[in-house]
Design an enzyme around this catalytic site. Structure first.
Site, PDB file in Angstrom:
ATOM      1  N   LYS A  82       1.003  -1.437   0.041  1.00 60.38           N
ATOM      2  CA  LYS A  82       0.216   0.052   0.535  1.00 60.38           C
ATOM      3  C   LYS A  82       0.658   1.115  -0.808  1.00 60.38           C
ATOM      4  CE  LYS A  82      -3.693  -2.596   2.227  1.00 60.38           C
ATOM      5  NZ  LYS A  82      -4.615  -2.821   3.556  1.00 60.38           N
ATOM      6  N   GLN A 119      -4.753  -1.255   9.495  1.00 58.32           N
ATOM      7  CA  GLN A 119      -4.603  -2.099   9.309  1.00 58.32           C
ATOM      8  C   GLN A 119      -5.167  -3.420   9.810  1.00 58.32           C
ATOM      9  OE1 GLN A 119      -3.502  -3.234   6.036  1.00 58.32           O
ATOM     10  NE2 GLN A 119      -3.493  -5.421   6.328  1.00 58.32           N
ATOM     11  N   ASP A 162     -11.165   2.492   3.738  1.00 62.47           N
ATOM     12  CA  ASP A 162     -11.093   1.094   3.487  1.00 62.47           C
ATOM     13  C   ASP A 162     -13.135   0.855   3.509  1.00 62.47           C
ATOM     14  OD1 ASP A 162      -9.206  -0.904   3.876  1.00 62.47           O
ATOM     15  OD2 ASP A 162      -9.135  -0.549   6.112  1.00 62.47           O
TER      16      ASP A 162
HETATM   17  N1  GUE Z   1      -7.558  -2.448   7.389  1.00 62.72           N
HETATM   18  C1  GUE Z   1      -7.730  -3.363   5.861  1.00 62.72           C
HETATM   19  N2  GUE Z   1      -7.171  -3.031   4.679  1.00 62.72           N
HETATM   20  C2  GUE Z   1      -7.326  -3.932   3.865  1.00 62.72           C
HETATM   21  O1  GUE Z   1      -7.298  -3.435   2.849  1.00 62.72           O
HETATM   22  C3  GUE Z   1      -6.652  -5.620   3.991  1.00 62.72           C
HETATM   23  C4  GUE Z   1      -6.199  -5.510   5.748  1.00 62.72           C
HETATM   24  N3  GUE Z   1      -6.859  -4.620   6.547  1.00 62.72           N
HETATM   25  N4  GUE Z   1      -6.118  -6.404   6.386  1.00 62.72           N
HETATM   26  C5  GUE Z   1      -5.834  -7.856   5.669  1.00 62.72           C
HETATM   27  C6  GUE Z   1      -7.012  -7.701   4.385  1.00 62.72           C
HETATM   28  C7  GUE Z   1      -5.620  -8.204   2.877  1.00 62.72           C
HETATM   29  N5  GUE Z   1      -5.160  -7.296   2.331  1.00 62.72           N
HETATM   30  C8  GUE Z   1      -3.873  -7.643   0.727  1.00 62.72           C
HETATM   31  C9  GUE Z   1      -3.549  -6.387   0.176  1.00 62.72           C
HETATM   32  C10 GUE Z   1      -3.271  -6.544  -0.914  1.00 62.72           C
HETATM   33  C11 GUE Z   1      -2.170  -8.332  -0.859  1.00 62.72           C
HETATM   34  C12 GUE Z   1      -1.544  -8.553  -1.972  1.00 62.72           C
HETATM   35  O2  GUE Z   1      -0.635  -6.852  -2.763  1.00 62.72           O
HETATM   36  N6  GUE Z   1      -1.412  -9.570  -2.695  1.00 62.72           N
HETATM   37  C13 GUE Z   1      -0.515  -9.532  -3.439  1.00 62.72           C
HETATM   38  C14 GUE Z   1       0.849  -9.825  -3.542  1.00 62.72           C
HETATM   39  C15 GUE Z   1       0.313 -11.275  -2.399  1.00 62.72           C
HETATM   40  C16 GUE Z   1       2.131 -11.516  -1.481  1.00 62.72           C
HETATM   41  O3  GUE Z   1       3.417 -11.468  -1.894  1.00 62.72           O
HETATM   42  O4  GUE Z   1       1.432 -12.187  -0.370  1.00 62.72           O
HETATM   43  C17 GUE Z   1      -1.386 -10.664  -4.724  1.00 62.72           C
HETATM   44  O5  GUE Z   1      -1.903 -11.497  -4.294  1.00 62.72           O
HETATM   45  O6  GUE Z   1      -0.672 -10.475  -6.240  1.00 62.72           O
HETATM   46  C18 GUE Z   1      -3.702  -8.926  -1.011  1.00 62.72           C
HETATM   47  C19 GUE Z   1      -4.574  -8.471   0.060  1.00 62.72           C
HETATM   48  C20 GUE Z   1      -5.477  -6.151   2.482  1.00 62.72           C
HETATM   49  N7  GUE Z   1      -6.394  -6.325   3.497  1.00 62.72           N
END
Ligand code: GUE
Length: 284
Positions: free
Chosen positions: A54, A98, A121
């Site tokens: 992010k 987060q 969010d």
């Molecule tokens: N307040 C809050 N808002 C959120 O939006 C929030 C949260 N808490 N807690 C956890 C979950 C999970 N989440 C992700 C963010 C980025 C990837 C992401 O970048 N994924 C990449 C790489 C993943 C990796 O390399 O581990 C992909 O899928 O290609 C995934 C999942 C946001 N979340």
């Protein structure tokens, strides 16, 4: 049939590129640079990866980012004080706390302390209510990002039967609402659902957000369906997989999202989109 890949990385990068352009136009017009505050409490390794992504996205679009990395033992009162400060800081248009938070913190109360206009969010009760009632408000990033992905297929959304597996507050339930509001007939499945394979087989659009690798078998998929896999599961060998058996599902689907490089990337780009939207809608 063999599915086309619904390329979340490419679509997210294109969205970020468009946002970057809008930011430079805005700043040239004398308006504020959008600012996003990202609050991380504790050292959950998955959270650290997501937060890093992010903050990197913020840089890419020339947002200001305000980073708070706090120890797991941070008292609840300190977090309320931080949210209050960010709520009244005119340089901050978006606040993200987060999740998950350490167990001594009441996450619901903390999220509801955020000014709903800065709740990028879309988790504040007021924003969830706005989504239900189709009023103006910030929408949860993952479901909104999925709707953007669906707009990049060659299929209409309206009139389709969407089956959503998983009913979490932040993903499954708002996902069902987004699809309902877009004109789908929706079915939500959860742990009490009898005959999950039978419902999955009826899906023109299948969205799976449970967090269990291999939960959905490829042979359950209706030929030609669109498959959106929101699961992110790290296996013992370190690899990342979704909740759907990818190869077997891709042999039947028309479109499918990969993991990684699918929905996760869109979630991050949509958070950035929401931050610009907050700045333009509520603070210009
Ligand atoms: N307040 C809050 N808002 C959120 O939006 C929030 C949260 N808490 N807690 C956890 C979950 C999970 N989440 C992700 C963010 C980025 C990837 C992401 O970048 N994924 C990449 C790489 C993943 C990796 O390399 O581990 C992909 O899928 O290609 C995934 C999942 C946001 N979340």
């Amino acid at each position: 049939m063999t599915a086309r890949i619904l390329d979340g990385k490419r679509i997210a990068d294109e969205l970020l590129e468009r946002i970057k352009g809008r930011v430079s136009v805005r700043v040239a017009a004398g308006k504020s640079q959008p600012g996003l505050a990202v609050v991380l409490v504790g050292a959950d390794p998955a959270s650290a990866v997501y937060v890093k992504n992010k903050r990197k996205a913020c840089k890419e679009v020339a947002f200001r980012s305000f980073d708070y990395d706090l120890p797991a033992e941070t008292p609840e009162a300190d977090l309320y004080a931080l949210i209050d400060r960010l709520n009244s800081d005119a340089r901050v248009h978006g606040i993200l706390v987060q999740l998950p938070l350490p167990p001594h913190i009441d996450a619901t109360a903390l999220i509801n302390r955020i000014d709903p206009r800065k709740d990028v969010d879309g988790f504040h009760a007021a924003n969830v209510g706005s989504l239900v009632l189709r009023q103006r408000g910030l929408r949860p990033c993952t479901p909104k990002g999925v709707m953007t992905l669906l707009a990049h297929t060659d299929r209409p959304v309206r009139g389709q039967h969407a089956v959503i597996v998983g009913v979490s507050n932040h993903v499954g339930r708002p996902m069902a609402l987004e699809l309902l509001l877009a004109g789908c007939t929706t079915t939500s499945c959860h742990k009490f659902t009898r005959d999950l394979p039978g419902f999955v087989a009826q899906a023109d659009i299948l969205v799976v957000a449970v967090g269990r690798p291999g939960l959905v078998k490829g042979e359950w998929i209706k030929p030609g369906a669109i498959v959106i896999d929101i699961g992110i599961n790290r296996l013992d060998d370190g690899s990342l997989v979704g909740d759907v058996e990818f190869d077997a599902a891709a042999a039947r689907a028309s479109w499918i999202t990969p993991v990684p490089g699918g929905v996760g990337r869109m979630t991050v780009a949509t958070l950035i989109e929401n931050t610009l939207e907050a700045a333009e809608t509520f603070f210009d």
